[in-house]
Write an enzyme that holds these catalytic residues in place. Structure first.
Site, short mmCIF file in Angstrom:
data_model
loop_
_atom_site.label_atom_id
_atom_site.label_comp_id
_atom_site.label_asym_id
_atom_site.label_seq_id
_atom_site.Cartn_x
_atom_site.Cartn_y
_atom_site.Cartn_z
N HIS A 94 -8.26 -4.84 0.28
CA HIS A 94 -7.00 -4.15 0.52
C HIS A 94 -6.15 -4.80 1.60
CE1 HIS A 94 -4.39 -0.73 -0.13
NE2 HIS A 94 -4.36 -0.47 1.15
N ASP A 125 -10.42 -4.40 -4.40
CA ASP A 125 -9.82 -3.44 -3.47
C ASP A 125 -10.65 -2.16 -3.46
OD1 ASP A 125 -8.15 -1.60 -2.11
OD2 ASP A 125 -6.37 -2.75 -2.68
N SER A 128 0.84 -1.20 0.00
CA SER A 128 0.00 0.00 0.00
C SER A 128 0.87 1.25 0.00
CB SER A 128 -0.93 -0.03 1.21
OG SER A 128 -1.84 1.04 1.18
#
Length: 370
Positions: free
Chosen positions: A241, A212, A147
């Site tokens: 995610h 996501d 991320s």
């Protein structure tokens, strides 16, 4: 306006758990640091590392006696070392790697405040520790960015020409592009990964969930398209995610990737088929499958039309022009439909992004509890 937008992007990027999920304990007998709530392990060291920007970050180093590679892991925006600890142990064991994870400035028990520039200094301090304290060579390091961690990961990767490999887990194109579908890079944007990924010279693996809700799968797809040395990506169907580690394919694919990059470059090219290294073009659209089901029914017959098209050409020679023309019109319509899908999803409101980022903390907690 630029300063305001940059501040908004920074607020999206950083969600340190509050309060931190752990404390630093000092063993009275040995003077060694440990993380609260976790038993001492002989192969795990807890460290405090100074950075060039004056902060002190907490890091852990996990040693595997069978390792030939070292994973330098930059975690996501809603986690700290206490939440990542058990996953780090499991990755070190199953991937047979040494692993260093660290908390950004302002995360966990690291001092300072989180910022883009601080995270660059943070990962540099962790890498310097690997070199100086553990004798790790650049060519044995695999950088892993999850991320927001893809930002410091790619920044460092552009400055390490002998790096073994890079893993991008649910990566972002840039901070601003998470919120708005901008087509160019602005000076006030943060983590300009879209501009840095072409400068990385080692093999790159991209892992992204197709569902996501925080960072759209299109971010991973575009970064993979821009890689110099592509490795077969992993688009996890239905993955969100913060749950990709729960999929069996996740660990299998990582093992395969690390096994491949640990070979010499000549061995990698001669011992594997090209399809193992490069993802077939048709697979790169998997991350959009959820939003294009209506077109799948039209696309599926396409591979089988190659031979009929040749037959139509023969029929053309027999003055049957109308059927061929209809076939071409059909293909043109299908192609227009496909091109229309390339337009990215309209941006979500910033408040929705922030709320989803906060919800990701709860999802992550459930993962570690499971």
């Amino acid at each position: 306006m630029g300063g305001v937008t940059s501040s908004m992007a920074a607020k999206f990027a950083f969600f340190p758990p509050n309060p931190p999920s752990y404390k630093i304990m000092t063993d009275e007998m040995t003077g060694l640091y440990t993380l609260s709530n976790f038993p001492h392990r002989e192969n795990v060291e807890v460290l405090k590392l100074p950075t060039r920007r004056g902060t002190e970050i907490v890091a852990i180093y996990i040693r595997n006696p069978m390792a030939t590679s070292t994973l330098l892991y930059s975690h996501g925006n809603a986690a700290d070392l206490g939440q990542m600890y058990e996953l780090f142990i499991e990755l070190s064991i199953h991937l047979k790697v040494n692993l260093m994870g660290y908390d950004y400035s302002g995360y966990g028990q690291s001092t300072g405040k989180p910022s883009e520039q601080n995270t660059y200094a943070d990962i540099e301090a962790a890498y310097k520790c690997l070199e100086e304290s553990y004798g790790t060579k650049e060519e044995d390091v695999i950088l892993y960015g999850q991320s927001v961690g893809s930002g410091p990961t790619l920044d460092l990767a552009t400055r390490l020409p002998k790096l073994r490999a890079v893993v991008l887990h649910s990566p972002i194109l840039s901070g601003l592009r998470v919120m708005y579908p901008v087509k160019r890079t602005y000076w006030f944007d943060i983590y300009k990964n879209i501009d840095k990924i072409p400068l990385v010279n080692c093999p790159v693996l991209v892992i992204h969930g197709t569902s996501d809700e925080v960072v759209d799968c299109s971010h991973g797809k575009q970064l993979w398209d821009l890689c110099k040395e592509k490795y077969e990506p992993l688009w996890l169907k239905g993955g969100n995610h913060c749950d990709l580690e729960l999929y069996p394919e996740y660990l299998r694919h990582l093992k395969k990737f690390i096994s491949t990059v640990e070979k010499s470059p000549s061995q990698r090219y001669t011992s594997r088929r090209s399809t193992d290294r490069f993802e077939p073009a048709r697979r790169s659209t998997d991350c959009f499958e959820a939003s294009r089901r209506s077109t799948d029914r039209r696309e599926k017959p396409r591979p089988s039309t190659d031979k009929p098209e040749k037959l139509k050409v023969n029929e053309l020679r027999s003055n049957n022009v109308d059927k061929l023309e209809k076939l071409r019109v059909s293909f043109d319509q299908m192609e227009k439909s496909r091109r229309s899908l390339d337009y990215l999803e309209k941006p979500r409101k910033n408040s929705e992004q922030v709320e989803r980022g906060r919800k990701s903390v709860d999802r992550l907690d459930r993962i570690w509890a499971g």
